[in-house]
Design an enzyme around this catalytic site. Structure first.
Site, PDB file in Angstrom:
ATOM      1  CG  HIS A  36      -1.894  -1.119   1.248  1.00 23.67           C
ATOM      2  ND1 HIS A  36      -2.898  -1.270   0.320  1.00 23.67           N
ATOM      3  CD2 HIS A  36      -2.011  -2.171   2.104  1.00 23.67           C
ATOM      4  CE1 HIS A  36      -3.593  -2.367   0.605  1.00 23.67           C
ATOM      5  NE2 HIS A  36      -3.072  -2.925   1.674  1.00 23.67           N
ATOM      6  CD  GLU A  85      -3.714   9.686   2.716  1.00 23.73           C
ATOM      7  OE1 GLU A  85      -4.395   8.745   2.259  1.00 23.73           O
ATOM      8  OE2 GLU A  85      -3.306   9.727   3.891  1.00 23.73           O
ATOM      9  CG  HIS A 102      -0.377   8.532   1.544  1.00 24.14           C
ATOM     10  ND1 HIS A 102      -1.204   7.417   1.610  1.00 24.14           N
ATOM     11  CD2 HIS A 102       0.069   8.744   2.813  1.00 24.14           C
ATOM     12  CE1 HIS A 102      -1.252   6.992   2.856  1.00 24.14           C
ATOM     13  NE2 HIS A 102      -0.489   7.780   3.604  1.00 24.14           N
ATOM     14  CG  HIS A 151       1.139  10.809   6.363  1.00 21.33           C
ATOM     15  ND1 HIS A 151       0.044  10.036   6.036  1.00 21.33           N
ATOM     16  CD2 HIS A 151       0.864  12.071   5.908  1.00 21.33           C
ATOM     17  CE1 HIS A 151      -0.852  10.784   5.412  1.00 21.33           C
ATOM     18  NE2 HIS A 151      -0.377  12.026   5.322  1.00 21.33           N
ATOM     19  CG  HIS A 156       3.309   6.060   5.636  1.00 17.53           C
ATOM     20  ND1 HIS A 156       3.143   6.105   7.005  1.00 17.53           N
ATOM     21  CD2 HIS A 156       2.171   6.586   5.119  1.00 17.53           C
ATOM     22  CE1 HIS A 156       1.966   6.618   7.295  1.00 17.53           C
ATOM     23  NE2 HIS A 156       1.354   6.927   6.160  1.00 17.53           N
ATOM     24  CB  THR A 168      -5.238   8.448   5.962  1.00 13.42           C
ATOM     25  OG1 THR A 168      -3.912   7.972   5.727  1.00 13.42           O
ATOM     26  CG2 THR A 168      -5.197   9.825   6.613  1.00 13.42           C
ATOM     27  CB  THR A 169      -4.628   3.002   5.952  1.00 11.72           C
ATOM     28  OG1 THR A 169      -3.758   2.970   7.100  1.00 11.72           O
ATOM     29  CG2 THR A 169      -3.945   3.733   4.805  1.00 11.72           C
TER      30      THR A 169
END
Length: 275
Positions: A75, A120, A110, A133, A108, A217-218
Protein backbone atom coordinates in the site's frame (compact mmCIF):
# COMPACT_ATOMS: atom_id res chain seq x y z
CA UNK A 1 25.77 0.47 -3.49
CA UNK A 2 23.77 -1.29 -0.80
CA UNK A 3 26.53 -3.70 0.10
CA UNK A 4 25.04 -3.80 3.61
CA UNK A 5 21.40 -4.35 2.74
CA UNK A 6 19.55 -7.48 3.80
CA UNK A 7 16.73 -8.50 1.48
CA UNK A 8 13.62 -9.81 3.22
CA UNK A 9 10.02 -10.59 2.38
CA UNK A 10 7.48 -9.22 4.85
CA UNK A 11 3.79 -10.12 5.17
CA UNK A 12 1.49 -7.55 3.66
CA UNK A 13 -0.57 -5.27 5.89
CA UNK A 14 -4.30 -5.68 6.45
CA UNK A 15 -6.21 -6.21 3.22
CA UNK A 16 -7.94 -3.10 1.88
CA UNK A 17 -8.17 -1.37 -1.45
CA UNK A 18 -7.92 2.25 -2.54
CA UNK A 19 -10.40 1.40 -5.29
CA UNK A 20 -13.31 1.29 -2.80
CA UNK A 21 -12.46 3.40 0.28
CA UNK A 22 -16.17 4.00 0.92
CA UNK A 23 -16.44 0.32 1.90
CA UNK A 24 -13.69 0.34 4.51
CA UNK A 25 -16.23 0.89 7.28
CA UNK A 26 -17.82 -2.49 6.51
CA UNK A 27 -14.85 -4.25 8.09
CA UNK A 28 -13.38 -1.36 10.15
CA UNK A 29 -16.25 0.62 11.72
CA UNK A 30 -14.02 3.52 12.78
CA UNK A 31 -13.59 4.37 9.09
CA UNK A 32 -17.18 5.65 9.23
CA UNK A 33 -16.56 7.85 12.27
CA UNK A 34 -17.08 11.58 12.65
CA UNK A 35 -13.43 12.70 12.91
CA UNK A 36 -11.85 10.99 9.95
CA UNK A 37 -8.80 12.02 7.93
CA UNK A 38 -7.64 13.41 5.59
CA UNK A 39 -9.54 16.68 5.12
CA UNK A 40 -9.52 19.66 2.82
CA UNK A 41 -8.07 22.57 4.79
CA UNK A 42 -10.06 25.66 3.86
CA UNK A 43 -7.60 28.40 4.76
CA UNK A 44 -10.20 31.12 5.26
CA UNK A 45 -12.13 28.93 7.73
CA UNK A 46 -9.22 28.08 10.04
CA UNK A 47 -8.91 29.54 13.54
CA UNK A 48 -5.68 31.20 14.75
CA UNK A 49 -4.03 29.69 17.81
CA UNK A 50 -4.08 31.96 20.83
CA UNK A 51 -0.97 34.15 20.70
CA UNK A 52 0.17 32.36 17.56
CA UNK A 53 0.51 29.09 19.46
CA UNK A 54 3.54 27.42 20.96
CA UNK A 55 6.13 26.31 18.43
CA UNK A 56 6.64 22.65 17.66
CA UNK A 57 9.82 21.13 19.03
CA UNK A 58 11.15 18.21 17.01
CA UNK A 59 14.21 17.04 18.93
CA UNK A 60 16.61 14.55 17.37
CA UNK A 61 15.29 14.95 13.84
CA UNK A 62 18.81 15.57 12.48
CA UNK A 63 20.15 12.38 14.09
CA UNK A 64 20.76 9.30 11.94
CA UNK A 65 19.57 5.92 13.25
CA UNK A 66 21.52 2.66 13.44
CA UNK A 67 19.56 1.25 10.50
CA UNK A 68 16.46 1.90 8.41
CA UNK A 69 14.13 -0.81 7.15
CA UNK A 70 12.37 0.11 3.91
CA UNK A 71 9.28 -1.96 3.17
CA UNK A 72 6.82 -2.12 0.30
CA UNK A 73 3.79 -3.37 2.22
CA UNK A 74 1.53 -3.39 -0.82
CA UNK A 75 0.00 0.00 0.00
CA UNK A 76 2.98 2.33 0.50
CA UNK A 77 6.72 2.58 1.00
CA UNK A 78 7.30 2.58 4.75
CA UNK A 79 10.54 3.52 6.52
CA UNK A 80 11.11 2.19 10.03
CA UNK A 81 14.12 3.58 11.91
CA UNK A 82 16.06 1.48 14.42
CA UNK A 83 17.88 3.18 17.29
CA UNK A 84 20.60 1.85 19.59
CA UNK A 85 18.49 3.05 22.56
CA UNK A 86 15.04 4.56 22.95
CA UNK A 87 16.42 7.85 24.24
CA UNK A 88 17.83 8.55 20.74
CA UNK A 89 14.44 8.40 19.00
CA UNK A 90 13.19 11.78 17.73
CA UNK A 91 10.67 13.39 20.06
CA UNK A 92 7.89 15.83 19.28
CA UNK A 93 6.41 18.36 21.72
CA UNK A 94 4.82 21.80 21.64
CA UNK A 95 1.90 23.29 19.76
CA UNK A 96 -1.34 21.39 20.43
CA UNK A 97 0.63 18.48 21.92
CA UNK A 98 1.81 20.36 24.99
CA UNK A 99 4.91 19.13 26.79
CA UNK A 100 4.11 15.41 26.89
CA UNK A 101 6.56 13.91 24.36
CA UNK A 102 5.56 11.88 21.33
CA UNK A 103 8.24 9.54 19.94
CA UNK A 104 8.88 8.68 16.31
CA UNK A 105 7.52 5.37 14.97
CA UNK A 106 7.81 5.41 11.14
CA UNK A 107 7.35 7.45 7.99
CA UNK A 108 5.61 6.62 4.74
CA UNK A 109 4.35 8.27 1.56
CA UNK A 110 1.16 8.76 -0.47
CA UNK A 111 1.35 9.69 -4.15
CA UNK A 112 -0.58 9.90 -7.40
CA UNK A 113 -0.22 8.34 -10.82
CA UNK A 114 0.10 11.87 -12.22
CA UNK A 115 1.37 15.15 -10.79
CA UNK A 116 -2.13 16.61 -10.47
CA UNK A 117 -2.96 14.42 -7.46
CA UNK A 118 -1.43 12.25 -4.75
CA UNK A 119 -1.56 14.12 -1.46
CA UNK A 120 -4.15 13.12 1.10
CA UNK A 121 -4.62 16.57 2.59
CA UNK A 122 -5.51 19.45 0.30
CA UNK A 123 -5.50 23.25 0.72
CA UNK A 124 -8.63 24.96 -0.63
CA UNK A 125 -9.09 21.89 -2.82
CA UNK A 126 -5.57 22.08 -4.23
CA UNK A 127 -3.93 18.67 -4.54
CA UNK A 128 -0.19 17.95 -4.45
CA UNK A 129 1.62 15.01 -6.10
CA UNK A 130 3.12 13.61 -2.88
CA UNK A 131 2.61 13.64 0.88
CA UNK A 132 4.87 12.24 3.60
CA UNK A 133 3.56 11.19 7.01
CA UNK A 134 5.86 11.14 10.04
CA UNK A 135 4.08 9.01 12.63
CA UNK A 136 4.66 9.52 16.38
CA UNK A 137 3.05 7.92 19.44
CA UNK A 138 2.67 9.36 22.93
CA UNK A 139 5.59 8.14 24.99
CA UNK A 140 3.57 7.43 28.14
CA UNK A 141 1.67 4.66 26.33
CA UNK A 142 4.88 2.72 25.68
CA UNK A 143 4.29 1.63 22.07
CA UNK A 144 2.38 2.46 18.91
CA UNK A 145 0.16 -0.57 19.44
CA UNK A 146 -0.87 0.65 22.90
CA UNK A 147 -1.25 4.28 21.83
CA UNK A 148 -3.37 3.76 18.71
CA UNK A 149 -6.53 3.15 20.75
CA UNK A 150 -6.07 6.19 23.00
CA UNK A 151 -7.81 9.45 21.98
CA UNK A 152 -4.52 11.37 22.28
CA UNK A 153 -2.28 8.45 21.38
CA UNK A 154 -0.81 9.54 18.05
CA UNK A 155 0.57 12.63 16.33
CA UNK A 156 1.35 12.76 12.62
CA UNK A 157 3.33 15.40 10.77
CA UNK A 158 2.05 15.80 7.23
CA UNK A 159 4.43 17.29 4.64
CA UNK A 160 3.19 18.02 1.13
CA UNK A 161 5.50 18.11 -1.90
CA UNK A 162 5.72 19.99 -5.16
CA UNK A 163 7.83 18.76 -8.07
CA UNK A 164 10.99 20.85 -8.19
CA UNK A 165 12.72 22.26 -11.23
CA UNK A 166 16.12 21.44 -12.67
CA UNK A 167 17.84 22.71 -9.51
CA UNK A 168 16.32 19.84 -7.51
CA UNK A 169 18.65 16.96 -8.25
CA UNK A 170 17.30 13.38 -8.17
CA UNK A 171 18.82 10.74 -5.94
CA UNK A 172 17.46 11.68 -2.50
CA UNK A 173 18.64 9.08 0.01
CA UNK A 174 15.07 8.06 0.86
CA UNK A 175 14.42 7.31 -2.85
CA UNK A 176 17.57 5.34 -3.69
CA UNK A 177 16.47 1.99 -2.15
CA UNK A 178 13.06 1.95 -3.86
CA UNK A 179 14.12 -0.19 -6.86
CA UNK A 180 15.11 -2.89 -4.35
CA UNK A 181 11.55 -3.07 -2.94
CA UNK A 182 9.60 -2.92 -6.17
CA UNK A 183 7.54 -6.00 -5.38
CA UNK A 184 4.89 -5.93 -2.64
CA UNK A 185 6.07 -7.67 0.52
CA UNK A 186 9.75 -6.95 -0.06
CA UNK A 187 12.00 -5.10 2.35
CA UNK A 188 15.62 -4.03 2.73
CA UNK A 189 17.65 -2.75 5.66
CA UNK A 190 19.94 0.24 5.12
CA UNK A 191 23.09 0.79 7.14
CA UNK A 192 26.20 2.96 7.13
CA UNK A 193 26.45 5.59 4.41
CA UNK A 194 22.94 4.91 3.13
CA UNK A 195 21.32 6.20 6.35
CA UNK A 196 19.52 9.54 6.56
CA UNK A 197 17.73 11.71 9.11
CA UNK A 198 14.10 12.83 9.29
CA UNK A 199 15.17 16.37 8.43
CA UNK A 200 16.64 15.21 5.13
CA UNK A 201 13.26 13.88 3.95
CA UNK A 202 11.16 17.04 4.16
CA UNK A 203 13.26 19.71 5.86
CA UNK A 204 13.41 20.89 9.44
CA UNK A 205 11.05 23.89 9.34
CA UNK A 206 7.70 23.36 11.07
CA UNK A 207 6.98 26.95 12.09
CA UNK A 208 3.70 27.35 10.19
CA UNK A 209 1.21 24.51 10.20
CA UNK A 210 -2.42 23.54 10.67
CA UNK A 211 -3.70 21.15 13.32
CA UNK A 212 -6.94 19.27 13.84
CA UNK A 213 -8.17 16.09 15.60
CA UNK A 214 -8.39 13.21 13.15
CA UNK A 215 -7.64 9.61 12.35
CA UNK A 216 -5.34 7.21 10.59
CA UNK A 217 -5.99 7.45 6.86
CA UNK A 218 -5.96 3.68 6.34
CA UNK A 219 -7.87 0.92 8.16
CA UNK A 220 -8.44 0.65 11.08
CA UNK A 221 -8.90 4.47 10.74
CA UNK A 222 -8.46 4.87 14.51
CA UNK A 223 -9.56 8.34 15.64
CA UNK A 224 -6.51 8.90 17.81
CA UNK A 225 -4.42 11.32 15.73
CA UNK A 226 -3.49 14.94 16.30
CA UNK A 227 -2.66 16.08 12.78
CA UNK A 228 0.00 18.72 12.10
CA UNK A 229 0.03 19.62 8.40
CA UNK A 230 2.68 22.03 7.20
CA UNK A 231 1.69 24.93 4.98
CA UNK A 232 4.88 25.27 2.89
CA UNK A 233 5.47 22.30 0.58
CA UNK A 234 8.81 20.57 0.24
CA UNK A 235 10.34 19.86 -3.17
CA UNK A 236 10.80 16.46 -4.80
CA UNK A 237 12.67 15.56 -7.98
CA UNK A 238 10.49 14.11 -10.71
CA UNK A 239 12.75 11.05 -11.02
CA UNK A 240 12.45 10.31 -7.31
CA UNK A 241 8.67 10.55 -7.50
CA UNK A 242 8.74 8.20 -10.49
CA UNK A 243 10.61 5.63 -8.37
CA UNK A 244 7.62 5.53 -6.03
CA UNK A 245 5.31 5.09 -9.01
CA UNK A 246 7.39 2.13 -10.19
CA UNK A 247 6.49 0.11 -7.08
CA UNK A 248 3.97 -2.73 -7.39
CA UNK A 249 0.95 -3.47 -5.24
CA UNK A 250 -0.06 -6.92 -3.97
CA UNK A 251 -1.69 -7.69 -7.33
CA UNK A 252 1.47 -6.87 -9.26
CA UNK A 253 -0.04 -3.65 -10.61
CA UNK A 254 1.56 -0.19 -10.36
CA UNK A 255 1.28 1.11 -6.81
CA UNK A 256 -0.20 4.56 -7.49
CA UNK A 257 -3.08 6.74 -6.26
CA UNK A 258 -2.65 5.37 -2.75
CA UNK A 259 -4.48 8.25 -1.10
CA UNK A 260 -7.80 8.33 0.71
CA UNK A 261 -10.34 10.94 -0.47
CA UNK A 262 -10.88 13.89 1.84
CA UNK A 263 -13.42 13.32 4.61
CA UNK A 264 -16.12 15.63 6.08
CA UNK A 265 -14.82 18.09 8.66
CA UNK A 266 -18.08 17.88 10.61
CA UNK A 267 -17.89 19.96 13.78
CA UNK A 268 -14.10 20.02 14.06
CA UNK A 269 -11.98 23.16 14.13
CA UNK A 270 -8.73 23.50 12.19
CA UNK A 271 -6.28 25.69 14.10
CA UNK A 272 -3.41 27.49 12.41
CA UNK A 273 -0.09 27.96 14.20
CA UNK A 274 2.71 30.43 13.51
CA UNK A 275 0.59 32.92 11.53
Amino acid sequence: MYDNFRATVFPLVADFSYEDPDRWAETDPDCGGSRQSPIDIELQSTTPAVGGGAALQLDGSARKPVSITVTNNGHTAQYTFDWSKDSERPRLTGGPLGQDPYVFEQLHFHWGAENDRGSEHTFNGLKFPLEAHFVFFKQEYGSFEQAVNQPDGLAVLGALYEVGGIKIQPGAKWARPLPKVREAGSSITLEGRELFSLDSVAGAEWDRYYSYPGSLTTPPCAESVTWLVRLTPALVAQKDLDLLRALHDSDGKPLVDNFRPVQPLNDRTVVRYGF
